[in-house]
Each structure stands twice: as structure tokens, then as C-alpha cells.
Design a protein around this motif. Sequence first.
Motif, mmCIF file in Angstrom:
data_model
loop_
_atom_site.group_PDB
_atom_site.id
_atom_site.type_symbol
_atom_site.label_atom_id
_atom_site.label_comp_id
_atom_site.label_asym_id
_atom_site.label_seq_id
_atom_site.Cartn_x
_atom_site.Cartn_y
_atom_site.Cartn_z
ATOM 1 N N THR A 294 16.763 2.841 16.172
ATOM 2 C CA THR A 294 16.635 3.242 17.569
ATOM 3 C C THR A 294 17.376 2.230 18.433
ATOM 4 O OG1 THR A 294 14.652 1.953 18.085
ATOM 5 C CG2 THR A 294 14.306 4.119 17.056
ATOM 6 N N ARG A 295 17.442 2.486 19.735
ATOM 7 C CA ARG A 295 18.080 1.526 20.644
ATOM 8 C C ARG A 295 17.328 0.207 20.691
ATOM 9 N NH1 ARG A 295 18.647 4.777 26.018
ATOM 10 N NH2 ARG A 295 17.466 6.341 24.907
ATOM 11 N N GLU A 296 16.021 0.259 20.432
ATOM 12 C CA GLU A 296 15.187 -0.938 20.498
ATOM 13 C C GLU A 296 15.160 -1.734 19.199
ATOM 14 O OE1 GLU A 296 13.896 2.200 21.300
ATOM 15 O OE2 GLU A 296 14.369 1.927 23.411
ATOM 16 N N GLY A 297 15.511 -1.117 18.086
ATOM 17 C CA GLY A 297 15.457 -1.770 16.780
ATOM 18 C C GLY A 297 15.206 -0.745 15.694
ATOM 19 N N VAL A 298 14.440 -1.136 14.685
ATOM 20 C CA VAL A 298 14.151 -0.248 13.566
ATOM 21 C C VAL A 298 12.678 0.174 13.630
ATOM 22 C CG1 VAL A 298 14.059 -0.026 11.055
ATOM 23 C CG2 VAL A 298 15.887 -1.349 12.122
ATOM 24 N N ALA A 299 12.448 1.486 13.623
ATOM 25 C CA ALA A 299 11.090 2.029 13.587
ATOM 26 C C ALA A 299 10.743 2.296 12.121
ATOM 27 C CB ALA A 299 10.998 3.313 14.395
ATOM 28 N N PRO A 300 9.839 1.510 11.527
ATOM 29 C CA PRO A 300 9.496 1.689 10.121
ATOM 30 C C PRO A 300 8.711 2.989 9.900
ATOM 31 C CG PRO A 300 8.797 -0.480 10.917
ATOM 32 C CD PRO A 300 9.159 0.344 12.108
ATOM 33 N N VAL A 301 9.006 3.680 8.817
ATOM 34 C CA VAL A 301 8.318 4.929 8.506
ATOM 35 C C VAL A 301 6.797 4.760 8.447
ATOM 36 C CG1 VAL A 301 7.982 6.657 6.679
ATOM 37 C CG2 VAL A 301 10.267 6.152 7.506
ATOM 38 N N PRO A 302 6.253 3.697 7.843
ATOM 39 C CA PRO A 302 4.790 3.566 7.846
ATOM 40 C C PRO A 302 4.203 3.520 9.265
ATOM 41 C CG PRO A 302 5.718 2.106 6.200
ATOM 42 C CD PRO A 302 6.871 2.656 7.000
ATOM 43 N N GLU A 303 4.902 2.876 10.188
ATOM 44 C CA GLU A 303 4.441 2.825 11.582
ATOM 45 C C GLU A 303 4.555 4.193 12.245
ATOM 46 O OE1 GLU A 303 3.049 0.283 13.202
ATOM 47 O OE2 GLU A 303 3.242 -1.076 11.515
ATOM 48 N N ILE A 304 5.622 4.926 11.928
ATOM 49 C CA ILE A 304 5.801 6.279 12.461
ATOM 50 C C ILE A 304 4.657 7.161 11.988
ATOM 51 C CG2 ILE A 304 7.251 8.354 12.326
ATOM 52 C CD1 ILE A 304 9.675 6.391 12.111
ATOM 53 N N ASN A 305 4.355 7.099 10.696
ATOM 54 C CA ASN A 305 3.271 7.917 10.138
ATOM 55 C C ASN A 305 1.926 7.559 10.764
ATOM 56 O OD1 ASN A 305 4.938 9.403 8.433
ATOM 57 N ND2 ASN A 305 4.692 7.991 6.741
ATOM 58 N N ALA A 306 1.683 6.270 10.958
ATOM 59 C CA ALA A 306 0.413 5.832 11.533
ATOM 60 C C ALA A 306 0.275 6.309 12.985
ATOM 61 C CB ALA A 306 0.299 4.313 11.466
ATOM 62 N N LYS A 307 1.348 6.238 13.740
ATOM 63 C CA LYS A 307 1.311 6.606 15.155
ATOM 64 C C LYS A 307 1.193 8.117 15.357
ATOM 65 C CE LYS A 307 2.021 6.167 19.634
ATOM 66 N NZ LYS A 307 1.069 5.541 20.518
ATOM 67 N N HIS A 308 1.914 8.882 14.543
ATOM 68 C CA HIS A 308 2.015 10.322 14.767
ATOM 69 C C HIS A 308 1.241 11.166 13.761
ATOM 70 C CE1 HIS A 308 4.895 9.774 18.002
ATOM 71 N NE2 HIS A 308 5.555 8.918 17.238
ATOM 72 N N GLY A 309 0.576 10.530 12.819
ATOM 73 C CA GLY A 309 -0.199 11.283 11.832
ATOM 74 C C GLY A 309 0.659 12.134 10.917
ATOM 75 N N THR A 310 1.879 11.675 10.671
ATOM 76 C CA THR A 310 2.796 12.420 9.800
ATOM 77 C C THR A 310 2.756 11.860 8.383
ATOM 78 O OG1 THR A 310 4.593 10.960 10.533
ATOM 79 C CG2 THR A 310 4.350 13.059 11.688
ATOM 80 N N ARG A 311 3.474 12.518 7.494
ATOM 81 C CA ARG A 311 3.538 12.086 6.091
ATOM 82 C C ARG A 311 4.983 11.966 5.631
ATOM 83 N NH1 ARG A 311 -0.948 15.282 2.667
ATOM 84 N NH2 ARG A 311 -2.429 13.565 2.804
ATOM 85 N N VAL A 312 5.791 11.325 6.431
ATOM 86 C CA VAL A 312 7.187 11.107 6.062
ATOM 87 C C VAL A 312 7.208 10.106 4.917
ATOM 88 C CG1 VAL A 312 9.422 10.268 6.875
ATOM 89 C CG2 VAL A 312 7.930 11.534 8.444
ATOM 90 N N PRO A 313 7.946 10.414 3.832
ATOM 91 C CA PRO A 313 8.002 9.464 2.710
ATOM 92 C C PRO A 313 8.635 8.140 3.131
ATOM 93 C CG PRO A 313 8.977 11.591 2.107
ATOM 94 C CD PRO A 313 8.727 11.613 3.583
ATOM 95 N N ASN A 314 8.137 7.045 2.573
ATOM 96 C CA ASN A 314 8.674 5.719 2.873
ATOM 97 C C ASN A 314 9.804 5.380 1.900
ATOM 98 O OD1 ASN A 314 8.921 3.250 4.155
ATOM 99 N ND2 ASN A 314 7.369 2.265 2.892
ATOM 100 N N ASP A 315 10.681 6.351 1.681
ATOM 101 C CA ASP A 315 11.794 6.209 0.745
ATOM 102 C C ASP A 315 12.914 7.115 1.252
ATOM 103 O OD1 ASP A 315 13.242 7.504 -1.761
ATOM 104 O OD2 ASP A 315 12.543 5.512 -2.359
ATOM 105 N N LEU A 316 14.078 6.546 1.500
ATOM 106 C CA LEU A 316 15.178 7.300 2.091
ATOM 107 C C LEU A 316 15.576 8.503 1.243
ATOM 108 C CD1 LEU A 316 17.113 7.520 4.432
ATOM 109 C CD2 LEU A 316 18.587 5.863 3.304
ATOM 110 N N LEU A 317 15.680 8.329 -0.059
ATOM 111 C CA LEU A 317 16.056 9.442 -0.925
ATOM 112 C C LEU A 317 15.022 10.562 -0.855
ATOM 113 C CD1 LEU A 317 17.996 10.684 -2.924
ATOM 114 C CD2 LEU A 317 16.846 9.413 -4.749
ATOM 115 N N GLU A 318 13.746 10.219 -0.817
ATOM 116 C CA GLU A 318 12.693 11.242 -0.728
ATOM 117 C C GLU A 318 12.720 11.960 0.622
ATOM 118 O OE1 GLU A 318 10.860 12.461 -3.196
ATOM 119 O OE2 GLU A 318 12.035 11.079 -4.436
#
Length: 66
Positions: free
Chosen positions: A18-42
Motif C-alpha cells: 500500500t502507499r503506507e507500507g505492507v499490509a500483512p495478510v494475517p492482519e487483513i484477516n483479523a481486521k476484516h474477518g476474511t480467510r485469505v491464505p498467508n501464502d502468495l501462491l495459494e
Amino acid sequence: MKLLTFVYQGQTHAGVLTREGVAPVPEINAKHGTRVPNDLLEIIRAGTGLIETAGVPTLPLNEVTP
């Protein structure tokens, strides 16, 4: 949306650049209640669409290793 794999404090994660830095997937999932895999290939295999980063704490680029 730019995705990347990065190392932070000795752990490998997927994240969104992002413009501010890197948004880690675990933080994204925690904030938004999503289940995005924490692996780029996945993320690619799953065909994950837009990943919402609003309100997610980001890591400064100088603190991560791509």
C-alpha cells in the motif's frame, strides 16, 4: 493491487503493498474477518479477488525483507 511475500521478524508472510507500507495478510484477516491464505501462491491458486486493506496496520517498507 500488488501482492508480495516478505519476511518480518524471522517469519514469512504474504501481504499487500500500500502507499503506507505492507499490509500483512494475517492482519487483513483479523481486521476484516476474511480467510485469505498467508501464502502468495495459494492466493493466486484460490483466485482471490480484491483484498481490502482499509484500517489495517501496515509495516514500514524498511522493516520487511521482500
